[in-house]
Design an enzyme around this catalytic site. Structure first.
Site, PDB file in Angstrom:
ATOM      1  N   ASN A 141     107.588 114.685  41.068  1.00 42.17           N
ATOM      2  CA  ASN A 141     108.285 113.317  40.621  1.00 42.17           C
ATOM      3  C   ASN A 141     107.704 112.223  41.443  1.00 42.17           C
ATOM      4  O   ASN A 141     106.467 111.878  41.530  1.00 42.17           O
ATOM      5  CB  ASN A 141     109.932 113.352  40.690  1.00 42.17           C
ATOM      6  CG  ASN A 141     110.536 113.866  42.037  1.00 42.17           C
ATOM      7  OD1 ASN A 141     110.650 114.869  42.149  1.00 42.17           O
ATOM      8  ND2 ASN A 141     111.551 113.027  42.512  1.00 42.17           N
ATOM      9  N   ASP A 142     108.396 111.512  42.310  1.00 43.85           N
ATOM     10  CA  ASP A 142     107.789 110.175  42.923  1.00 43.85           C
ATOM     11  C   ASP A 142     106.466 110.411  43.744  1.00 43.85           C
ATOM     12  O   ASP A 142     106.478 111.482  44.330  1.00 43.85           O
ATOM     13  CB  ASP A 142     108.841 109.686  44.022  1.00 43.85           C
ATOM     14  CG  ASP A 142     110.053 109.809  43.590  1.00 43.85           C
ATOM     15  OD1 ASP A 142     110.499 109.925  42.311  1.00 43.85           O
ATOM     16  OD2 ASP A 142     111.277 109.382  44.407  1.00 43.85           O
ATOM     17  N   GLN A 158     106.657 114.096  45.837  1.00 42.07           N
ATOM     18  CA  GLN A 158     107.736 114.938  45.603  1.00 42.07           C
ATOM     19  C   GLN A 158     107.549 116.255  44.913  1.00 42.07           C
ATOM     20  O   GLN A 158     106.915 115.993  43.787  1.00 42.07           O
ATOM     21  CB  GLN A 158     109.034 114.104  44.994  1.00 42.07           C
ATOM     22  CG  GLN A 158     109.562 113.025  45.799  1.00 42.07           C
ATOM     23  CD  GLN A 158     110.322 113.688  46.741  1.00 42.07           C
ATOM     24  OE1 GLN A 158     111.697 113.952  46.663  1.00 42.07           O
ATOM     25  NE2 GLN A 158     109.917 113.700  48.045  1.00 42.07           N
ATOM     26  N   PHE A 198     113.064 114.304  50.909  1.00 37.73           N
ATOM     27  CA  PHE A 198     112.982 113.021  49.721  1.00 37.73           C
ATOM     28  C   PHE A 198     111.858 111.948  50.130  1.00 37.73           C
ATOM     29  O   PHE A 198     111.452 112.064  51.143  1.00 37.73           O
ATOM     30  CB  PHE A 198     114.474 112.653  49.674  1.00 37.73           C
ATOM     31  CG  PHE A 198     115.263 113.514  48.597  1.00 37.73           C
ATOM     32  CD1 PHE A 198     115.158 114.677  48.454  1.00 37.73           C
ATOM     33  CD2 PHE A 198     116.460 112.856  48.129  1.00 37.73           C
ATOM     34  CE1 PHE A 198     115.662 115.321  47.639  1.00 37.73           C
ATOM     35  CE2 PHE A 198     117.159 113.376  47.379  1.00 37.73           C
ATOM     36  CZ  PHE A 198     116.875 114.770  46.998  1.00 37.73           C
ATOM     37  N   ARG A 259     118.498 106.169  50.951  1.00 37.33           N
ATOM     38  CA  ARG A 259     117.145 107.158  51.015  1.00 37.33           C
ATOM     39  C   ARG A 259     116.054 106.094  50.635  1.00 37.33           C
ATOM     40  O   ARG A 259     116.135 104.837  50.414  1.00 37.33           O
ATOM     41  CB  ARG A 259     117.169 108.204  49.983  1.00 37.33           C
ATOM     42  CG  ARG A 259     117.584 107.861  48.839  1.00 37.33           C
ATOM     43  CD  ARG A 259     117.670 109.144  47.637  1.00 37.33           C
ATOM     44  NE  ARG A 259     118.001 108.843  46.462  1.00 37.33           N
ATOM     45  CZ  ARG A 259     118.914 109.049  45.902  1.00 37.33           C
ATOM     46  NH1 ARG A 259     120.013 109.363  46.416  1.00 37.33           N
ATOM     47  NH2 ARG A 259     119.241 108.539  44.532  1.00 37.33           N
ATOM     48  N   ASP A 260     114.952 106.927  50.785  1.00 32.75           N
ATOM     49  CA  ASP A 260     113.594 106.161  50.430  1.00 32.75           C
ATOM     50  C   ASP A 260     113.113 105.102  51.316  1.00 32.75           C
ATOM     51  O   ASP A 260     112.848 103.863  50.657  1.00 32.75           O
ATOM     52  CB  ASP A 260     113.445 105.951  48.830  1.00 32.75           C
ATOM     53  CG  ASP A 260     114.157 107.086  48.031  1.00 32.75           C
ATOM     54  OD1 ASP A 260     114.087 108.375  48.455  1.00 32.75           O
ATOM     55  OD2 ASP A 260     114.765 106.730  46.835  1.00 32.75           O
ATOM     56  N   GLU A 316     117.403 102.906  44.498  1.00 33.87           N
ATOM     57  CA  GLU A 316     116.484 103.780  45.163  1.00 33.87           C
ATOM     58  C   GLU A 316     114.919 103.503  45.120  1.00 33.87           C
ATOM     59  O   GLU A 316     114.509 102.510  44.457  1.00 33.87           O
ATOM     60  CB  GLU A 316     116.542 105.088  44.685  1.00 33.87           C
ATOM     61  CG  GLU A 316     116.598 105.491  43.005  1.00 33.87           C
ATOM     62  CD  GLU A 316     116.723 106.731  42.567  1.00 33.87           C
ATOM     63  OE1 GLU A 316     117.461 107.629  43.251  1.00 33.87           O
ATOM     64  OE2 GLU A 316     116.329 107.126  41.498  1.00 33.87           O
TER      65      GLU A 316
HETATM   66  C1  FRU Z   1     113.619 108.972  42.623  1.00 34.29           C
HETATM   67  C2  FRU Z   1     114.391 109.917  43.703  1.00 34.29           C
HETATM   68  C3  FRU Z   1     114.393 109.464  44.992  1.00 34.29           C
HETATM   69  C4  FRU Z   1     114.354 110.518  45.986  1.00 34.29           C
HETATM   70  C5  FRU Z   1     113.616 111.696  45.079  1.00 34.29           C
HETATM   71  C6  FRU Z   1     113.940 113.052  45.313  1.00 34.29           C
HETATM   72  O1  FRU Z   1     113.238 109.654  41.734  1.00 34.29           O
HETATM   73  O2  FRU Z   1     115.733 110.351  43.174  1.00 34.29           O
HETATM   74  O3  FRU Z   1     115.560 108.442  45.395  1.00 34.29           O
HETATM   75  O4  FRU Z   1     114.094 110.395  47.104  1.00 34.29           O
HETATM   76  O5  FRU Z   1     113.708 111.050  43.883  1.00 34.29           O
HETATM   77  O6  FRU Z   1     113.068 113.948  44.703  1.00 34.29           O
END
Ligand code: FRU
Length: 566
Positions: A141-142, A158, A198, A259-260, A316
């Site tokens: 993902n991210d 991710q 994360f 987070r993040d 986020e």
């Molecule tokens: C956004 C998210 C972030 C988190 C990550 C977890 O897509 O939810 O906030 O750090 O993905 O995979």
């Protein structure tokens, strides 16, 4: 996980259920352990998409060194996950799995290997984006830790290395010299006692404020959320390959979900600035700003409030950067944004961000999320990559999801105010292998298709047109209509409609076509519209047409592109 460990110690066979009248007996389950000596680089684990998830643990010298869950194949795997065991060569390794059926064959196929391939198909699979980064295997993902360091663009992401669905978050790692051709190297950050890894960002500590540099080599310092502690943690490297972690969080949990972390350098105050998403009471989104002289000690500064609950403004994955307006370095503004791309433009004094305009929107496609920009970009550009939720978990693919084409962000003054623009990075031009130029033309309703001779899979289309008397101007890109409605000044692609205002009476568009969708830049970059749609491989046709009148095409060029994986 604790439960699993205890079960291993005290019982090797568990009977999951007693047979009762009219109820089929449940299979007898066994916690399984296999011992072997580490010899090769990878442990190759068989995956069956959709199989029941099993908890897996790897133990070395009495310590649990890796743990994750996976859809472990019991016979006939769909694909193989690769777990790097090179750190334990010559050591006795114990592999444990939870609750396999007593006659399970799952572990009989687990092998070690020095080769990391997927039967030669890798990177040319049916649904592998050819203009977009995606991991060899597993879910992404991210994008994380985007930073230019030691002559390389780093793309951490991710990553679930063991399955096509979200989970087991690691930071995967790829590098590139040109933002186009990526080499995936392996996992950079593994889950640890702080939890799964994360999202977060990275910086180069050029002045060694952290003291983590070595022998005059600055450290790349990475920030991520340990998603059990819900704390912001720090990792670093001095060679871009070996990663070390501080054994304590640098920012303990602030409130609820947080987070993040993303970090930038603030030159006037000579301090590092962190933005991190914090959920306040009553589902109130906020971005907490913190400052630090050394990347290790952080002090809370301002807070910026976003939406509440379903209003995802400033929810986020925050991003924070300064850009000149129309290239004028005497007029700079700060942009604060978060995962869905809604942004604010304002000023920043090193502690407090003061928005001047809020809830602006530039990306209006489908499923583009959690974008991040490069730190230390060598040409001084603000280059962004976003997670693109592509429909790739099909047809036997070993991977799922993609990263967008890198785009360059700028600020420009419009009648409505200061706005972000996005354009593809110029590096993309190096992918052009064939050019189809077209001269200026009048495009009448019902006229023959000027693009009839074009035959392309990977395409870039650049066009500027004046709608004239036409009601609609439509580009049919390999079977996907991109329809410009002149009266409404809107663009529609596969059911997604977005405003695309004419600029001085003209519409300029850039369209990239890949197997997994279209990325469209319109209105001189004021609209970015990525639309994920799997495109029929056989359809290599392009068409342009006008309805209801005549449009003037000022310029039109089609490029055939080559794959980034070649
Ligand atoms: C956004 C998210 C972030 C988190 C990550 C977890 O897509 O939810 O906030 O750090 O993905 O995979």
């Amino acid at each position: 996980m604790k439960k699993l460990i205890t079960a291993f110690l005290f019982a090797s066979i568990v009977t999951a259920g007693q047979a009762q009248d009219n109820v089929a007996p449940k299979p007898r389950l066994e916690n399984f352990a296999k011992y072997f000596t580490g010899e090769k680089k990878w442990l190759v684990l068989p995956v069956k998409n959709g199989a029941a998830k099993k908890n897996i643990e790897l133990w070395v010298n009495g310590e649990m060194v890796r743990w994750f869950d996976m859809e472990l194949a019991d016979g006939n795997p769909d694909w193989y996950a690769y777990l790097d065991i090179s750190a334990w060569k010559g050591k006795k390794i114990e592999l444990r799995a939870e609750a396999l059926s007593v006659d399970s064959k799952a572990f009989s196929t687990i092998e070690q290997s020095d080769e990391d391939t997927n039967a030669g198909e890798l990177y040319h699979e049916k649904l592998r984006g050819q203009l977009h980064f995606s991991p060899k295997r597993g879910w992404t993902n991210d994008p994380n830790g985007l930073v230019y360091y030691n002559g390389e663009y780093h793309l951490f992401f991710q990553h679930n290395p063991y399955g096509r669905g979200w989970g087991n978050m690691h930071w995967g790692h790829a590098v590139s010299k040109d933002l186009l051709h990526w080499k995936e190297i392996g996992e950079a950050l593994y889950p640890d006692k702080f939890g799964p890894m994360f999202s977060g960002g990275a910086v180069v500590d050029a002045n060694n404020t952290s003291g983590l540099g070595e022998n005059g080599k600055p450290a790349m310092v990475m920030f991520y959320t340990g998603a059990k502690a819900w704390a912001q943690c720090l990792a670093w490297t001095t060679d871009g390959r070996a990663f070390h972690k501080l054994d304590h969080a640098v920012v303990p949990r602030i409130n609820k979900d947080n987070r993040d972390p993303k970090v930038v350098w603030h030159e006037p105050s000579k301090k590092w600035v962190m933005v991190v998403w914090v959920e306040r009471d009553n589902a109130q989104n906020s971005i907490q700003i913190l400052t630090s002289p050394d990347l290790k000690n952080w002090k809370e500064a301002g807070v910026v409030y976003g939406g509440k609950g379903d209003d995802r403004y400033l929810f986020e994955c925050p991003e924070f950067y300064e850009l000149p307006v129309d290239g004028n370095t005497k007029e700079k503004k700060w942009v604060l944004t978060a995962a869905n791309g809604e942004y604010a433009v304002g000023t920043f004094d090193g502690e407090k961000f003061t928005p001047e305009e809020e809830k602006l929107f530039n990306q209006r496609g489908r499923d583009y999320y959690a974008s991040q920009t490069y730190s230390n970009e060598p040409k001084g550009r603000r280059v962004e990559i976003g997670w693109w939720r592509t429909n790739t978990d099909k047809d036997g693919m070993t991977f799922n999801q993609s990263q967008s084409i890198p785009t360059e962000l700028k600020l420009t003054r419009t009648k409505e105010g200061i706005r972000l623009t996005r354009t593809p990075v110029e590096e993309m031009n190096a992918l052009r292998v064939k050019t189809y130029p077209f001269s200026k033309m009048k495009l009448k309703a019902g006229a023959a298709n000027p693009l009839a001779k074009v035959n392309v899979e990977l395409a870039e289309i650049r066009v500027e047109f004046e709608p004239g008397s036409a009601k609609e101007v439509t580009f049919n890109v390999r079977g996907v209509p991109v329809v410009y409605n002149v009266a409404k000044q809107e663009l529609t692609i596969d059911g997604v409609t977005s405003p695309a205002p004419l600029q001085n009476g003209k519409q300029s568009m850039i369209i990239y076509a890949d197997r997994i969708g279209l990325e469209v830049y319109a209105s001189n970059g004021l609209l970015f519209m990525p639309v994920n749609i799997n495109i029929t491989a056989e359809n290599r046709t392009l068409a342009v047409s006008a309805t209801g009148g005549t449009a003037n095409i000022n310029n039109l060029t089609v490029y055939e592109l080559k794959s980034i994986w070649e």
